[in-house]
Design a protein around this motif. Structure first.
Motif, PDB file in Angstrom:
ATOM      1  N   SER A 199       0.807  -1.216   0.000  1.00 47.43           N
ATOM      2  CA  SER A 199       0.000   0.000   0.000  1.00 47.43           C
ATOM      3  C   SER A 199       0.840   1.266   0.000  1.00 47.43           C
ATOM      4  O   SER A 199       0.311   2.367   0.092  1.00 47.43           O
ATOM      5  CB  SER A 199      -0.958  -0.011   1.195  1.00 47.43           C
ATOM      6  N   GLY A 200       2.171   1.110  -0.080  1.00 45.82           N
ATOM      7  CA  GLY A 200       3.012   2.305  -0.214  1.00 45.82           C
ATOM      8  C   GLY A 200       3.416   2.924   1.111  1.00 45.82           C
ATOM      9  O   GLY A 200       3.872   4.060   1.137  1.00 45.82           O
ATOM     10  N   ALA A 201       3.242   2.195   2.229  1.00 45.94           N
ATOM     11  CA  ALA A 201       3.753   2.723   3.501  1.00 45.94           C
ATOM     12  C   ALA A 201       5.273   2.675   3.468  1.00 45.94           C
ATOM     13  O   ALA A 201       5.859   1.846   2.777  1.00 45.94           O
ATOM     14  CB  ALA A 201       3.220   1.884   4.657  1.00 45.94           C
ATOM     15  N   ALA A 202       5.906   3.576   4.225  1.00 43.41           N
ATOM     16  CA  ALA A 202       7.367   3.573   4.281  1.00 43.41           C
ATOM     17  C   ALA A 202       7.836   2.220   4.795  1.00 43.41           C
ATOM     18  O   ALA A 202       7.431   1.789   5.866  1.00 43.41           O
ATOM     19  CB  ALA A 202       7.853   4.683   5.206  1.00 43.41           C
ATOM     20  N   ASP A 207      13.130   4.850   2.082  1.00 40.74           N
ATOM     21  CA  ASP A 207      11.997   5.736   2.361  1.00 40.74           C
ATOM     22  C   ASP A 207      12.252   6.647   3.562  1.00 40.74           C
ATOM     23  O   ASP A 207      11.375   7.403   3.972  1.00 40.74           O
ATOM     24  CB  ASP A 207      10.736   4.899   2.647  1.00 40.74           C
ATOM     25  N   ARG A 209      13.417   9.765   5.448  1.00 41.97           N
ATOM     26  CA  ARG A 209      13.733  11.167   5.121  1.00 41.97           C
ATOM     27  C   ARG A 209      13.955  11.914   6.425  1.00 41.97           C
ATOM     28  O   ARG A 209      13.024  12.106   7.192  1.00 41.97           O
ATOM     29  CB  ARG A 209      12.583  11.794   4.337  1.00 41.97           C
TER      30      ARG A 209
ATOM     31  N   ARG B  28       8.547  11.104  -5.121  1.00 41.38           N
ATOM     32  CA  ARG B  28       9.188  10.628  -3.884  1.00 41.38           C
ATOM     33  C   ARG B  28       9.703  11.773  -3.022  1.00 41.38           C
ATOM     34  O   ARG B  28       9.456  11.817  -1.827  1.00 41.38           O
ATOM     35  CB  ARG B  28      10.362   9.686  -4.208  1.00 41.38           C
ATOM     36  N   LEU B  33       5.857  10.479  -1.459  1.00 45.95           N
ATOM     37  CA  LEU B  33       5.241   9.169  -1.696  1.00 45.95           C
ATOM     38  C   LEU B  33       6.314   8.073  -1.665  1.00 45.95           C
ATOM     39  O   LEU B  33       7.473   8.310  -1.995  1.00 45.95           O
ATOM     40  CB  LEU B  33       4.527   9.167  -3.054  1.00 45.95           C
ATOM     41  N   ASN B  34       5.917   6.878  -1.276  1.00 45.93           N
ATOM     42  CA  ASN B  34       6.852   5.754  -1.201  1.00 45.93           C
ATOM     43  C   ASN B  34       6.559   4.652  -2.206  1.00 45.93           C
ATOM     44  O   ASN B  34       7.406   3.785  -2.427  1.00 45.93           O
ATOM     45  CB  ASN B  34       6.806   5.111   0.194  1.00 45.93           C
ATOM     46  N   GLY B  35       5.337   4.640  -2.746  1.00 45.15           N
ATOM     47  CA  GLY B  35       4.954   3.543  -3.635  1.00 45.15           C
ATOM     48  C   GLY B  35       5.920   3.395  -4.798  1.00 45.15           C
ATOM     49  O   GLY B  35       6.613   2.370  -4.919  1.00 45.15           O
TER      50      GLY B  35
END
Ligand code: FES
Ligand code: FES
Lengths: 730, 158
Positions: A199-202, A207, A209, B28, B33-35
């Motif tokens: 689902s695109g969670a870190a 990822d 930052r 990003r 966004l991380n996807g």
């Protein structure tokens, strides 16, 4: 994410039955016995019942996080959903060496499981006081303890500890659950990390930052050992925020935005004295074979020379394994930050944050305790890819510029500079008696050490560039010997490992180490001998196997693959179909695995299509059956890719396989069907499933090609060109 | 000069980066966004796939200035943990990953495929996903997941 609220815990180094030889071999301080660790080193329970496990093992994409949670939740009697796992943080978790060698589940079995059992015993003692009664009068379910006689009287684990600590050692004597009582172990549990990833969670170090973070690139030399003569950064004036850092031959650029860092790296004009250190690829194996070696006889049984001289038939052959790349889909990444107290924190996807910490401390010339490493997941690594080196790059740059730095390697950086799986030469000779039984087996392998994980600054690329030096030869050899002895009952046998001191390319561990190449050679010769004996390859193997677990996997794979039913020939005239079998006991002491591959060979083009691979697999007690299946499928597909397609190319100065066109891997249209038979052994301790199926895949394919066409492939990969050449000679 | 505006997951976002900046960097680094993931930057691996309209495209070399008029959907925009898109649900049910680094590309390519093909065959799945690479060898599970996703998506609606 950075987490500064938790208080650092005292670190412990832990030994256990499952500790990886790679760790043992790197001479870490003698592991502390499990019994002298504290329960609190391993787990805490919050008032709301949330269990936090602290593990020195890390998640490499193989599902270790989930298996660990299953084991601890089972032993503790809590629900899987109430468990969270903290992995590989030098300030917070025990030191469990490397996560490598397919050993994690075995290690957990000997470490965290005991801690959970000790915790449960302690909690039951507390509950007995609270509720009145002896521990034997209590029931536990999902972290709630109740009186057997009066279930209304109950207390939760969270209430019992009330936010406090256990304050007790892991005695090692707390009762462990019998296998018959398992509810979570042995059941397929869904991976704890996949919903986030889908689902695109870190999820990855990529990822992370940090506030004020800069992006970085390193500009590498055009060849290993090149020396930087001049650096012209005039063109960088046009790139906002770009800054150059030069430390010896180490050159990095940082900028506010990643694409600015990329442009800056391209705009730098560097003048190098280029070395030409690499041998011609066409004569690589002869070069390796001619190098000076340190020889080690790892098996000597009977009188081989005499037995070979007296054999009715002798078959000899050489086999070649090329350099291969881990080729992680996401190039390595790390983030580093200098803290106000002068210490350095590095977030990275290293397989061993504790060992790497020592190497980084050496690089940064800091005391070890001033360096903190925090594991975050990377792209699947299958061994030592660039993860350790990129951590060093990030740390050097963060210190040089005084801001947090995110270092992301490019695709070309990863292909050019990640340590490779070593090229190897194997020579094997087998003798048959008049009845077609093997009487003698002589085996030699030329290999460097596969275990070169960083312990000092010079083991890291950044350290080599900084000091313009390579590490001195360590004299420590490991990995190339794996599965050099085969598992058959043969009266006369000798195995010699010829260790190469300094291989032409930088190498380190990759899935199964030497196990894949050695099993390729052993199981290919086994087939050549079966052919010479006029025997069926399955029957021939069984004839030389006594161990019942070994016989079981060979028989299971033959049954499932319908070995005794002939394959239907292809309707297309240029397509020849065939089937091949291979067997090994991984490391000669771990999982038993057998494979049957079915191929169709286009005799006009030389293209090999692997249609189907059947695997029978016995890794002792199975903690998570679907997890094991997932690992076996991954091993088979990756090993098929390595067998058919993969070879790192280089010229005299540098590696030339720098992108996915130069280093193609298996695609959807090329994957075989995989059918798996799991032989569960609840009475046997679990051993790893992350590597065994890799070793039998290539020989099963080679044997299938020979079965289909009569052509014997003795060099990996089995490219169309090589297949055509072998067909011409067959 | 007016600021560049792009539409991502249904929301119009102003972009600070110059128009030639790759869309992946903007998604990003600017939008957090991380996807979509960086895998090669060469349009060779599929880790960075996003939907432009209903089509799966690599974002690693696509200048952000070229998508100002398009609807961009990332993995985050397909669905959420609570309300997953059929491909997300199906990939979970099939446990169709190991490290998951390729999952973004697989899910996005699968979403595009099942949108235009209600019952994809093995051949159609291979054709649609062939340039999306997986190094862990999760291909067989991914193929099963794509079929399951198509069933979830179209049978639910029937
Ligand atoms: S990162 Fe865009 S295709 Fe690889
Ligand atoms: S699951 Fe790791 S690359 Fe596909």
């Amino acid at each position: 994410m950075p987490d500064k609220t938790d208080s650092p815990r005292s670190n412990v180094t832990v030994g256990s039955a499952g500790i990886d030889a790679e760790t043992a071999g790197t001479r870490w301080p003698t592991p502390q016995p499990m019994e002298t660790t504290q329960i609190d080193d391993w787990l805490t329970i919050a008032p709301d019942g949330l269990v936090t496990i602290f593990s020195g093992k890390v998640e490499l994409g193989t599902g270790v996080r989930t298996a660990l949670a299953q084991v601890v939740a089972e032993e503790l009697d809590v629900a899987l959903a109430s468990v969270r796992v903290v992995m590989g943080d030098t300030a917070r978790t025990p030191n469990e060496g490397y996560t490598a060698g397919s050993k994690s589940v075995a290690t957990i079995w000997g470490s965290a499981r005991y801690a959970a059992a000790a915790a449960r015993q302690e909690l039951l003692a507390l509950a007995a006081q609270r509720l009145g009664g002896a521990p034997a009068d209590l029931l536990v379910a999902d972290g709630v303890v109740s009186l057997r006689a009066d279930p209304q009287r109950r207390v939760t684990y969270g209430e019992l500890l009330a936010g406090g600590r256990f304050g007790r050692p892991v005695s090692g004597r707390a009762p462990l659950k019998p296998a018959s009582a398992y509810q979570l172990i042995g059941a397929s549990a869904g991976r704890l990390d996949l919903a986030d990833k889908f689902s695109g969670a870190a999820s990855y170090v990529h990822d992370l930052r940090l506030p004020g973070m800069l992006h970085a690139r390193v500009v590498r030399p055009p060849s290993p050992g090149a020396i930087l003569r001049a650096l012209d950064d005039a063109a960088l004036r046009d790139i906002p925020s770009a800054q150059v850092v030069r430390l010896g031959n180490f050159v990095g650029v940082v900028a506010e935005r990643e694409e600015q860092a990329i442009r800056a790296a391209q705009a730098l004009r560097l003048t190098w004295d280029v070395a030409a250190p690499l041998p011609a690829q066409a004569t690589l194996y002869a070069t390796l074979r001619a190098q000076p070696t340190t020889d080690e006889v790892t098996l000597e049984r009977g009188a081989v020379a005499k037995a070979l001289a007296g054999a009715a038939t002798v078959v000899s052959a050489s086999y070649h394994q090329p350099y291969q790349a881990h080729a992680s889909l996401g190039p390595s990444c790390a983030v580093a930050r200098c803290e106000d107290d002068g210490s350095v924190s590095v977030w990275c996807s290293s397989q061993g944050v504790f060992p790497l910490r020592g190497a980084l401390a050496d690089l940064l010339e800091l005391p070890t305790e001033r360096v903190r490493l925090i594991f975050m997941e990377g792209s699947g690594c299958y061994g030592q890819n660039g993860a350790d080196d990129v951590a060093a790059d990030a740390a050097l740059l963060a210190r040089a510029v005084g801001r947090p730095v995110r270092m992301q390697w490019s695709r070309a950086d990863e292909f050019a500079w990640e340590p490779k799986s070593p090229a190897m030469v194997m020579e094997a000779r087998g003798g048959l008696d008049a009845h077609g039984n093997i009487v003698a087996w002589e085996y030699g392998v030329w290999t460097p050490s596969h275990a070169n994980r960083p312990r000092r600054a010079l083991d890291l690329l950044a350290g080599q560039l900084l000091h313009d030096a390579l590490p001195p030869p360590s004299g420590f050899f490991f990995g190339g010997q794996r599965n050099a002895p085969n598992d058959y009952t043969i009266p006369h046998a000798r195995v010699t490992v010829h260790w190469l001191a300094r291989p032409p390319l930088r190498v380190s561990s990759m899935r199964s180490l030497g196990g894949a190449a050695n099993t390729f050679a052993n199981e290919s010769l086994m087939d050549e001998l079966a052919l010479a004996a006029g025997a069926d390859p399955v029957e021939f193997r069984l004839r030389h196997l006594d161990d019942p677990r070994a016989r079981d996997v060979v028989q299971a794979v033959a049954r499932t693959a319908r070995w005794d039913d002939p394959l239907a020939p292809s309707a297309a005239a240029n397509l020849k179909v065939g089937r091949g079998v291979a067997f090994a006991r991984y490391e000669n002491t771990e999982a038993y695995v057998a494979a049957v591959a079915e191929v169709a060979v286009d005799v006009a083009s030389g293209a090999v299509r692997v249609r189907r691979v059947v695997v029978a697999h016995d890794c002792g007690l199975i903690v998570n059956p679907d997890g094991v299946r997932n690992q076996i499928e991954g091993n088979v597909l990756q090993a098929t890719s390595r067998a058919l397609k993969e070879e790192v190319c280089f010229d005299s100065t540098h590696i030339t396989s720098l992108d996915w066109q130069g280093y193609p891997i298996l695609k959807f249209s090329e994957v075989p069907d995989v059918e798996i038979v799991l032989l569960n052994r609840p009475d046997q301790p679990p051993v790893g499933a992350g590597e065994p199926a890799t070793v039998v895949t290539a020989p099963a394919i080679a044997n299938a090609i020979a079965n289909a066409t009569g052509a014997r492939l003795r060099e990996i990969p089995f490219t169309p060109t090589r297949v055509r050449a072998a067909l011409a000679g067959a | 000069m007016a600021a560049l505006v792009i539409t991502v997951n249904g929301v119009r976002r102003e972009v600070a980066a110059p128009a030639e900046t790759p869309l992946l960097s903007v998604l990003r680094d600017e939008l957090g966004l991380n996807g979509p993931r960086y895998g090669c930057g060469l349009e060779q691996c599929g880790a960075c796939l996003v939907l432009r309209g209903a089509e799966a495209v690599a974002s690693c070399r696509l200048p952000v200035g070229e998508v100002a008029d398009a609807q961009i959907t990332t993995l985050e925009g397909l669905g959420t943990l609570d309300e997953p898109h059929p491909v997300q649900q199906a990939f979970l049910e099939e446990q169709a990953a190991q490290c998951g680094y390729c999952s973004n590309g697989m899910l996005v390519a699968a979403a595009a495929l099942i949108w235009r093909t209600r019952r994809p065959t093995d051949e159609q799945i291979c054709a649609a996903l062939d340039d999306v690479l997986c190094r862990c060898g999760s291909h067989l599970r991914i193929m099963r997941a794509v079929k399951r996703a198509a069933a979830l998506m179209w049978e639910e609606q029937a």
